[in-house]
Write a protein that holds these residues in place. Structure first.
Motif, mmCIF file in Angstrom:
data_model
loop_
_atom_site.group_PDB
_atom_site.id
_atom_site.type_symbol
_atom_site.label_atom_id
_atom_site.label_comp_id
_atom_site.label_asym_id
_atom_site.label_seq_id
_atom_site.Cartn_x
_atom_site.Cartn_y
_atom_site.Cartn_z
ATOM 1 N N LEU A 237 13.354 2.719 5.963
ATOM 2 C CA LEU A 237 13.621 2.718 4.552
ATOM 3 C C LEU A 237 12.543 2.853 3.727
ATOM 4 N N LEU A 238 11.584 1.847 4.025
ATOM 5 C CA LEU A 238 10.256 1.893 3.187
ATOM 6 C C LEU A 238 9.460 3.232 3.578
ATOM 7 N N LEU A 239 9.500 3.568 4.876
ATOM 8 C CA LEU A 239 8.656 4.922 5.080
ATOM 9 C C LEU A 239 9.306 5.906 4.687
ATOM 10 N N LEU A 240 10.726 6.165 4.578
ATOM 11 C CA LEU A 240 11.199 7.443 3.910
ATOM 12 C C LEU A 240 11.004 7.520 2.495
ATOM 13 N N THR A 241 11.499 6.262 1.915
ATOM 14 C CA THR A 241 11.220 6.296 0.454
ATOM 15 C C THR A 241 9.720 6.194 -0.092
ATOM 16 N N GLY A 242 8.922 5.904 0.778
ATOM 17 C CA GLY A 242 7.436 5.828 0.279
ATOM 18 C C GLY A 242 6.901 7.432 0.520
ATOM 19 N N LEU A 243 7.422 8.170 1.511
ATOM 20 C CA LEU A 243 7.299 9.502 1.666
ATOM 21 C C LEU A 243 7.690 10.411 0.669
ATOM 22 N N VAL A 244 9.054 10.347 0.085
ATOM 23 C CA VAL A 244 9.528 10.844 -0.992
ATOM 24 C C VAL A 244 8.912 10.631 -2.126
ATOM 25 N N GLY A 245 8.599 9.267 -2.621
ATOM 26 C CA GLY A 245 7.562 9.077 -3.566
ATOM 27 C C GLY A 245 6.215 9.661 -4.006
ATOM 28 N N PHE B 298 9.349 4.546 -4.328
ATOM 29 C CA PHE B 298 7.837 4.222 -4.541
ATOM 30 C C PHE B 298 7.076 4.370 -3.654
ATOM 31 N N PRO B 299 6.011 5.111 -4.281
ATOM 32 C CA PRO B 299 4.897 5.619 -3.095
ATOM 33 C C PRO B 299 4.279 4.450 -2.223
ATOM 34 N N VAL B 300 4.109 3.267 -2.733
ATOM 35 C CA VAL B 300 3.356 2.068 -2.113
ATOM 36 C C VAL B 300 4.332 1.703 -0.838
ATOM 37 N N ASN B 301 5.630 1.968 -0.865
ATOM 38 C CA ASN B 301 6.495 1.676 0.206
ATOM 39 C C ASN B 301 5.730 2.222 1.544
ATOM 40 N N LEU B 302 5.468 3.297 1.479
ATOM 41 C CA LEU B 302 4.567 3.730 2.501
ATOM 42 C C LEU B 302 3.679 2.899 3.402
ATOM 43 N N VAL B 303 2.830 2.252 2.645
ATOM 44 C CA VAL B 303 1.787 1.333 3.064
ATOM 45 C C VAL B 303 2.790 -0.054 3.519
#
Length: 389
Positions: A287-295, A320-325
Protein backbone atom coordinates in the motif's frame (compact mmCIF):
# COMPACT_ATOMS: atom_id res chain seq x y z
CA UNK A 1 20.18 33.94 -73.76
CA UNK A 2 20.86 35.03 -70.20
CA UNK A 3 17.94 37.49 -70.40
CA UNK A 4 15.59 34.67 -71.35
CA UNK A 5 16.80 32.57 -68.43
CA UNK A 6 16.35 35.49 -66.01
CA UNK A 7 12.83 36.15 -67.32
CA UNK A 8 11.97 32.45 -67.08
CA UNK A 9 13.14 32.25 -63.47
CA UNK A 10 11.30 35.44 -62.59
CA UNK A 11 8.07 34.15 -64.13
CA UNK A 12 8.54 30.80 -62.37
CA UNK A 13 9.00 32.49 -58.99
CA UNK A 14 6.00 34.72 -59.62
CA UNK A 15 3.94 31.70 -60.58
CA UNK A 16 4.92 29.86 -57.40
CA UNK A 17 4.02 32.88 -55.31
CA UNK A 18 0.62 33.24 -56.97
CA UNK A 19 -0.07 29.51 -56.69
CA UNK A 20 0.80 29.51 -52.99
CA UNK A 21 -1.76 32.18 -52.26
CA UNK A 22 -5.31 31.15 -51.37
CA UNK A 23 -7.63 31.39 -54.40
CA UNK A 24 -10.29 34.07 -54.18
CA UNK A 25 -13.61 32.52 -53.27
CA UNK A 26 -16.76 33.31 -55.24
CA UNK A 27 -20.21 34.37 -54.08
CA UNK A 28 -21.30 30.72 -54.04
CA UNK A 29 -18.73 29.86 -51.39
CA UNK A 30 -19.55 28.87 -47.81
CA UNK A 31 -17.58 28.66 -44.57
CA UNK A 32 -19.00 26.43 -41.87
CA UNK A 33 -18.23 24.74 -38.59
CA UNK A 34 -18.39 20.95 -38.39
CA UNK A 35 -19.13 19.33 -35.03
CA UNK A 36 -18.65 15.58 -34.72
CA UNK A 37 -20.15 13.49 -31.96
CA UNK A 38 -18.27 11.62 -29.26
CA UNK A 39 -16.97 8.13 -29.93
CA UNK A 40 -16.34 5.02 -27.88
CA UNK A 41 -12.62 5.48 -27.20
CA UNK A 42 -11.32 7.90 -24.55
CA UNK A 43 -9.62 10.13 -27.13
CA UNK A 44 -12.96 10.38 -28.99
CA UNK A 45 -15.03 10.90 -25.84
CA UNK A 46 -15.37 14.67 -26.22
CA UNK A 47 -16.24 14.91 -29.92
CA UNK A 48 -14.42 16.96 -32.51
CA UNK A 49 -14.52 20.33 -34.26
CA UNK A 50 -13.29 21.34 -37.73
CA UNK A 51 -13.83 24.13 -40.27
CA UNK A 52 -15.16 23.51 -43.77
CA UNK A 53 -14.61 25.78 -46.79
CA UNK A 54 -16.48 25.02 -49.99
CA UNK A 55 -16.88 26.76 -53.34
CA UNK A 56 -18.64 24.78 -56.10
CA UNK A 57 -17.48 27.17 -58.81
CA UNK A 58 -13.81 26.63 -57.91
CA UNK A 59 -14.27 22.94 -57.09
CA UNK A 60 -13.17 23.51 -53.48
CA UNK A 61 -14.58 21.44 -50.62
CA UNK A 62 -11.98 21.01 -47.90
CA UNK A 63 -11.90 20.58 -44.14
CA UNK A 64 -9.28 22.27 -41.92
CA UNK A 65 -8.64 20.11 -38.90
CA UNK A 66 -6.61 21.39 -35.94
CA UNK A 67 -6.89 18.03 -34.15
CA UNK A 68 -4.14 16.15 -35.98
CA UNK A 69 -1.14 14.59 -34.23
CA UNK A 70 1.56 12.16 -35.31
CA UNK A 71 2.61 9.20 -33.13
CA UNK A 72 5.79 8.93 -35.19
CA UNK A 73 6.96 12.43 -34.36
CA UNK A 74 10.31 12.28 -32.47
CA UNK A 75 9.88 12.04 -28.67
CA UNK A 76 6.10 11.93 -29.02
CA UNK A 77 5.45 10.08 -25.76
CA UNK A 78 8.09 12.02 -23.84
CA UNK A 79 6.59 15.31 -25.03
CA UNK A 80 3.14 14.05 -24.06
CA UNK A 81 4.32 13.36 -20.50
CA UNK A 82 6.10 16.73 -20.33
CA UNK A 83 3.05 18.64 -21.56
CA UNK A 84 4.71 19.66 -24.81
CA UNK A 85 2.53 17.76 -27.23
CA UNK A 86 2.55 19.18 -30.74
CA UNK A 87 -0.64 19.12 -32.80
CA UNK A 88 -0.96 20.21 -36.41
CA UNK A 89 -3.46 21.74 -38.77
CA UNK A 90 -4.31 19.28 -41.52
CA UNK A 91 -6.34 19.80 -44.70
CA UNK A 92 -8.26 17.12 -46.52
CA UNK A 93 -11.29 16.76 -48.75
CA UNK A 94 -14.69 16.86 -47.11
CA UNK A 95 -15.53 13.36 -48.37
CA UNK A 96 -12.33 11.89 -46.91
CA UNK A 97 -12.99 13.64 -43.59
CA UNK A 98 -16.56 12.36 -43.45
CA UNK A 99 -15.65 8.75 -44.28
CA UNK A 100 -14.20 8.09 -40.82
CA UNK A 101 -17.38 9.23 -39.08
CA UNK A 102 -19.57 7.17 -41.41
CA UNK A 103 -17.56 4.08 -40.47
CA UNK A 104 -17.90 4.80 -36.75
CA UNK A 105 -21.56 5.87 -37.06
CA UNK A 106 -21.00 9.20 -35.35
CA UNK A 107 -23.23 12.14 -36.15
CA UNK A 108 -21.83 15.26 -37.83
CA UNK A 109 -23.59 18.62 -37.77
CA UNK A 110 -22.77 21.70 -39.80
CA UNK A 111 -23.33 25.37 -38.97
CA UNK A 112 -22.94 27.71 -41.94
CA UNK A 113 -21.60 31.14 -41.04
CA UNK A 114 -23.27 34.31 -42.29
CA UNK A 115 -20.08 35.84 -43.73
CA UNK A 116 -19.69 38.41 -46.45
CA UNK A 117 -17.51 37.41 -49.40
CA UNK A 118 -14.66 39.51 -48.01
CA UNK A 119 -14.97 37.81 -44.62
CA UNK A 120 -15.01 34.36 -46.22
CA UNK A 121 -11.87 35.14 -48.18
CA UNK A 122 -10.22 36.47 -45.04
CA UNK A 123 -10.77 33.29 -43.05
CA UNK A 124 -9.83 31.13 -46.04
CA UNK A 125 -6.56 33.02 -46.46
CA UNK A 126 -5.94 32.72 -42.71
CA UNK A 127 -6.45 28.95 -42.78
CA UNK A 128 -4.28 28.51 -45.86
CA UNK A 129 -1.53 30.53 -44.23
CA UNK A 130 -1.83 28.41 -41.07
CA UNK A 131 -1.55 25.31 -43.22
CA UNK A 132 1.90 26.27 -44.49
CA UNK A 133 4.54 23.83 -43.15
CA UNK A 134 6.18 26.50 -41.01
CA UNK A 135 2.84 27.52 -39.43
CA UNK A 136 0.73 24.39 -39.07
CA UNK A 137 2.19 23.07 -35.79
CA UNK A 138 1.05 24.38 -32.43
CA UNK A 139 1.49 23.53 -28.75
CA UNK A 140 -1.61 21.63 -27.74
CA UNK A 141 -3.41 22.09 -24.44
CA UNK A 142 -6.46 19.88 -23.77
CA UNK A 143 -8.34 22.55 -21.82
CA UNK A 144 -7.11 25.89 -23.08
CA UNK A 145 -5.90 25.43 -26.66
CA UNK A 146 -7.24 22.56 -28.72
CA UNK A 147 -9.08 21.88 -31.98
CA UNK A 148 -12.31 23.25 -30.54
CA UNK A 149 -11.20 26.32 -28.57
CA UNK A 150 -9.15 27.51 -31.56
CA UNK A 151 -12.43 28.29 -33.33
CA UNK A 152 -13.19 31.12 -30.92
CA UNK A 153 -9.62 32.41 -31.15
CA UNK A 154 -9.77 32.50 -34.96
CA UNK A 155 -13.05 34.41 -34.98
CA UNK A 156 -11.77 36.94 -32.45
CA UNK A 157 -8.42 37.36 -34.21
CA UNK A 158 -10.03 37.97 -37.59
CA UNK A 159 -13.15 39.94 -36.72
CA UNK A 160 -12.32 41.48 -33.34
CA UNK A 161 -15.07 43.15 -31.34
CA UNK A 162 -17.60 42.44 -34.09
CA UNK A 163 -17.76 38.93 -32.63
CA UNK A 164 -19.62 38.66 -29.31
CA UNK A 165 -19.96 35.37 -27.43
CA UNK A 166 -23.28 35.54 -25.61
CA UNK A 167 -23.63 33.37 -22.51
CA UNK A 168 -27.38 33.36 -21.89
CA UNK A 169 -27.71 29.81 -23.25
CA UNK A 170 -25.63 28.38 -20.41
CA UNK A 171 -27.68 27.09 -17.50
CA UNK A 172 -24.70 27.94 -15.34
CA UNK A 173 -20.98 28.34 -15.71
CA UNK A 174 -19.27 25.05 -15.00
CA UNK A 175 -15.78 24.31 -13.76
CA UNK A 176 -13.37 22.62 -16.14
CA UNK A 177 -13.62 19.40 -14.15
CA UNK A 178 -17.42 19.45 -14.32
CA UNK A 179 -17.28 20.00 -18.06
CA UNK A 180 -14.94 17.07 -18.59
CA UNK A 181 -17.08 14.81 -16.39
CA UNK A 182 -20.13 15.53 -18.54
CA UNK A 183 -18.58 13.31 -21.21
CA UNK A 184 -17.27 10.52 -19.00
CA UNK A 185 -18.63 7.92 -16.63
CA UNK A 186 -17.11 8.91 -13.29
CA UNK A 187 -16.66 5.21 -12.46
CA UNK A 188 -14.40 4.51 -15.43
CA UNK A 189 -10.64 4.15 -15.55
CA UNK A 190 -10.38 7.08 -17.94
CA UNK A 191 -12.35 9.41 -15.67
CA UNK A 192 -10.46 8.21 -12.60
CA UNK A 193 -7.10 8.80 -14.28
CA UNK A 194 -8.09 12.28 -15.44
CA UNK A 195 -9.47 13.23 -12.00
CA UNK A 196 -6.30 11.88 -10.43
CA UNK A 197 -4.00 13.90 -12.69
CA UNK A 198 -5.99 17.15 -12.61
CA UNK A 199 -5.00 19.64 -9.95
CA UNK A 200 -7.16 22.18 -8.19
CA UNK A 201 -6.60 24.69 -11.01
CA UNK A 202 -9.37 23.00 -13.00
CA UNK A 203 -11.91 23.54 -10.23
CA UNK A 204 -12.48 27.18 -11.06
CA UNK A 205 -15.45 28.22 -13.20
CA UNK A 206 -14.71 28.55 -16.89
CA UNK A 207 -15.60 31.76 -18.70
CA UNK A 208 -18.19 31.66 -21.47
CA UNK A 209 -15.45 31.44 -24.10
CA UNK A 210 -13.46 28.85 -22.11
CA UNK A 211 -16.43 26.46 -22.29
CA UNK A 212 -15.52 26.17 -25.96
CA UNK A 213 -12.69 23.73 -25.28
CA UNK A 214 -15.42 21.11 -25.67
CA UNK A 215 -16.79 20.70 -29.24
CA UNK A 216 -20.42 20.41 -28.11
CA UNK A 217 -20.16 23.70 -26.25
CA UNK A 218 -18.52 25.32 -29.27
CA UNK A 219 -21.51 24.22 -31.34
CA UNK A 220 -23.95 25.63 -28.78
CA UNK A 221 -21.89 28.80 -28.56
CA UNK A 222 -21.99 29.40 -32.31
CA UNK A 223 -25.79 29.51 -32.10
CA UNK A 224 -25.39 32.18 -29.42
CA UNK A 225 -22.69 34.28 -31.06
CA UNK A 226 -23.30 37.50 -32.94
CA UNK A 227 -21.32 39.36 -35.58
CA UNK A 228 -22.05 43.09 -35.69
CA UNK A 229 -25.18 42.42 -33.68
CA UNK A 230 -26.54 39.76 -36.04
CA UNK A 231 -26.52 35.95 -35.58
CA UNK A 232 -23.26 34.44 -36.77
CA UNK A 233 -24.88 31.19 -37.93
CA UNK A 234 -27.01 31.56 -41.03
CA UNK A 235 -28.36 28.02 -41.04
CA UNK A 236 -27.43 24.57 -39.85
CA UNK A 237 -27.98 21.03 -40.99
CA UNK A 238 -27.22 17.46 -40.02
CA UNK A 239 -24.66 15.91 -42.35
CA UNK A 240 -24.63 12.45 -40.74
CA UNK A 241 -27.60 11.47 -38.61
CA UNK A 242 -26.64 8.82 -36.05
CA UNK A 243 -27.61 8.33 -32.42
CA UNK A 244 -25.36 9.53 -29.65
CA UNK A 245 -22.92 6.84 -28.54
CA UNK A 246 -23.54 5.57 -25.03
CA UNK A 247 -21.00 3.65 -22.98
CA UNK A 248 -22.42 0.77 -20.94
CA UNK A 249 -19.48 0.06 -18.69
CA UNK A 250 -19.23 -3.38 -17.06
CA UNK A 251 -19.11 -2.81 -13.29
CA UNK A 252 -16.69 -5.71 -12.51
CA UNK A 253 -14.15 -3.99 -14.75
CA UNK A 254 -14.58 -0.57 -13.14
CA UNK A 255 -12.15 1.03 -10.65
CA UNK A 256 -14.80 1.22 -7.92
CA UNK A 257 -15.30 -2.55 -8.07
CA UNK A 258 -11.59 -3.30 -7.68
CA UNK A 259 -11.02 -0.69 -4.98
CA UNK A 260 -13.98 -2.07 -3.02
CA UNK A 261 -12.44 -5.53 -3.32
CA UNK A 262 -9.18 -4.09 -2.01
CA UNK A 263 -11.05 -2.50 0.91
CA UNK A 264 -12.80 -5.78 1.77
CA UNK A 265 -9.57 -7.74 1.44
CA UNK A 266 -7.66 -5.27 3.63
CA UNK A 267 -10.42 -5.29 6.26
CA UNK A 268 -10.31 -9.10 6.46
CA UNK A 269 -6.50 -9.23 6.67
CA UNK A 270 -6.48 -6.50 9.32
CA UNK A 271 -9.10 -8.34 11.38
CA UNK A 272 -7.05 -11.54 11.20
CA UNK A 273 -3.89 -9.62 12.13
CA UNK A 274 -5.68 -8.14 15.13
CA UNK A 275 -7.02 -11.51 16.28
CA UNK A 276 -3.63 -13.20 16.01
CA UNK A 277 -1.58 -10.23 17.21
CA UNK A 278 0.44 -10.23 13.99
CA UNK A 279 1.24 -7.74 11.26
CA UNK A 280 1.06 -8.37 7.53
CA UNK A 281 4.06 -6.28 6.57
CA UNK A 282 3.71 -7.22 2.93
CA UNK A 283 0.30 -5.52 2.84
CA UNK A 284 1.56 -2.32 4.45
CA UNK A 285 4.59 -2.32 2.16
CA UNK A 286 2.42 -2.80 -0.95
CA UNK A 287 0.00 0.00 0.00
CA UNK A 288 2.77 2.45 0.89
CA UNK A 289 4.79 1.57 -2.19
CA UNK A 290 1.88 2.01 -4.60
CA UNK A 291 0.61 5.27 -3.07
CA UNK A 292 4.18 6.58 -2.93
CA UNK A 293 4.70 5.81 -6.62
CA UNK A 294 1.40 7.43 -7.57
CA UNK A 295 2.22 10.48 -5.45
CA UNK A 296 5.67 10.82 -7.00
CA UNK A 297 4.17 10.83 -10.49
CA UNK A 298 1.55 13.42 -9.49
CA UNK A 299 4.21 15.60 -7.87
CA UNK A 300 6.36 15.46 -11.01
CA UNK A 301 3.35 16.35 -13.17
CA UNK A 302 2.91 19.39 -10.92
CA UNK A 303 6.48 20.71 -10.74
CA UNK A 304 8.44 19.14 -13.60
CA UNK A 305 6.14 19.43 -16.63
CA UNK A 306 4.43 22.15 -18.65
CA UNK A 307 0.93 20.75 -18.14
CA UNK A 308 -1.40 23.60 -17.20
CA UNK A 309 -4.05 21.36 -15.62
CA UNK A 310 -1.90 19.36 -13.16
CA UNK A 311 -0.48 21.95 -10.68
CA UNK A 312 -1.71 22.20 -7.08
CA UNK A 313 -2.94 18.63 -7.02
CA UNK A 314 -4.05 17.73 -3.50
CA UNK A 315 -4.46 14.06 -4.33
CA UNK A 316 -0.95 14.12 -2.90
CA UNK A 317 -2.58 14.18 0.53
CA UNK A 318 -3.55 10.51 0.21
CA UNK A 319 -0.96 9.49 -2.40
CA UNK A 320 1.89 10.85 -0.31
CA UNK A 321 5.25 10.56 -2.13
CA UNK A 322 7.22 9.92 1.08
CA UNK A 323 5.29 6.64 1.43
CA UNK A 324 7.73 5.29 -1.13
CA UNK A 325 10.54 5.54 1.42
CA UNK A 326 8.41 4.66 4.45
CA UNK A 327 7.35 1.39 2.85
CA UNK A 328 10.92 0.13 2.61
CA UNK A 329 11.63 1.21 6.18
CA UNK A 330 8.67 -0.80 7.47
CA UNK A 331 9.44 -3.95 5.52
CA UNK A 332 13.02 -4.19 6.77
CA UNK A 333 12.45 -3.15 10.40
CA UNK A 334 11.68 -6.01 12.82
CA UNK A 335 9.90 -3.57 15.12
CA UNK A 336 8.01 -0.44 14.18
CA UNK A 337 10.19 2.65 14.94
CA UNK A 338 8.62 5.25 17.22
CA UNK A 339 8.75 7.89 14.50
CA UNK A 340 6.55 5.68 12.30
CA UNK A 341 3.68 6.07 14.77
CA UNK A 342 3.89 9.84 14.40
CA UNK A 343 4.12 9.36 10.64
CA UNK A 344 0.89 7.36 10.52
CA UNK A 345 -0.85 10.00 12.64
CA UNK A 346 0.46 12.58 10.20
CA UNK A 347 -0.95 10.63 7.23
CA UNK A 348 -4.35 10.42 8.93
CA UNK A 349 -4.28 14.17 9.53
CA UNK A 350 -3.63 14.69 5.81
CA UNK A 351 -6.89 12.83 5.14
CA UNK A 352 -8.69 15.35 7.33
CA UNK A 353 -7.15 18.21 5.36
CA UNK A 354 -8.19 16.55 2.10
CA UNK A 355 -11.80 16.24 3.27
CA UNK A 356 -11.81 19.90 4.27
CA UNK A 357 -10.53 20.93 0.84
CA UNK A 358 -13.22 18.75 -0.72
CA UNK A 359 -16.00 20.26 1.40
CA UNK A 360 -14.81 23.79 0.63
CA UNK A 361 -14.62 22.85 -3.10
CA UNK A 362 -11.03 23.97 -3.36
CA UNK A 363 -10.46 20.68 -5.18
CA UNK A 364 -13.06 18.12 -6.15
CA UNK A 365 -11.80 14.56 -5.94
CA UNK A 366 -13.01 11.43 -7.65
CA UNK A 367 -15.49 9.58 -5.39
CA UNK A 368 -13.58 6.45 -6.37
CA UNK A 369 -10.77 7.51 -3.98
CA UNK A 370 -13.04 7.00 -0.95
CA UNK A 371 -12.51 3.20 -0.72
CA UNK A 372 -8.77 3.80 -1.28
CA UNK A 373 -8.63 6.23 1.63
CA UNK A 374 -10.64 3.85 3.83
CA UNK A 375 -8.23 1.06 2.94
CA UNK A 376 -5.24 3.18 3.87
CA UNK A 377 -6.92 4.54 6.99
CA UNK A 378 -7.62 1.03 8.28
CA UNK A 379 -3.96 0.04 7.99
CA UNK A 380 -2.66 3.33 9.41
CA UNK A 381 -4.97 3.07 12.43
CA UNK A 382 -4.11 -0.60 12.89
CA UNK A 383 -0.38 0.14 12.98
CA UNK A 384 -0.98 2.88 15.57
CA UNK A 385 -3.12 0.51 17.63
CA UNK A 386 -0.50 -2.26 17.50
CA UNK A 387 2.14 0.14 18.77
CA UNK A 388 -0.05 0.94 21.82
CA UNK A 389 -1.79 -2.34 22.72
Amino acid sequence: MRLHIILFIACLCLGIKVFSQAPQLTHKSQVSLLTCSAGDELYYAFGHTAIRVQDPELGIDVVYNYGTFDFNRPNFYLNFVKGKLIYSLSRRSFDAFLFEYELEKRWVKEQIFDFTLEEKNRIHAYLENNYLPQNRDYLYDPLWYNCSSITGDILKNLYGDAIVFEGSHLEKRYTFRQLVRQHLNVNSWGAFGIDLAFGSVVDRKATVKEHMFLPYYTMYQMDNTTKNGEPLVKRERTVLDYSEHTNNDFFPLSPLFWFLLLLIFTTIITYLDYRHKTKSKWLDFSLLLLTGLVGTVLFLLWVATDHTSTPYNFNLLWAFPVNLVAGFVLIFQPKLPSWCIKYFWFLLSLFAVLMLLWILKIQIFSPVVIPIMLTLGIRYAFNIKMAHP
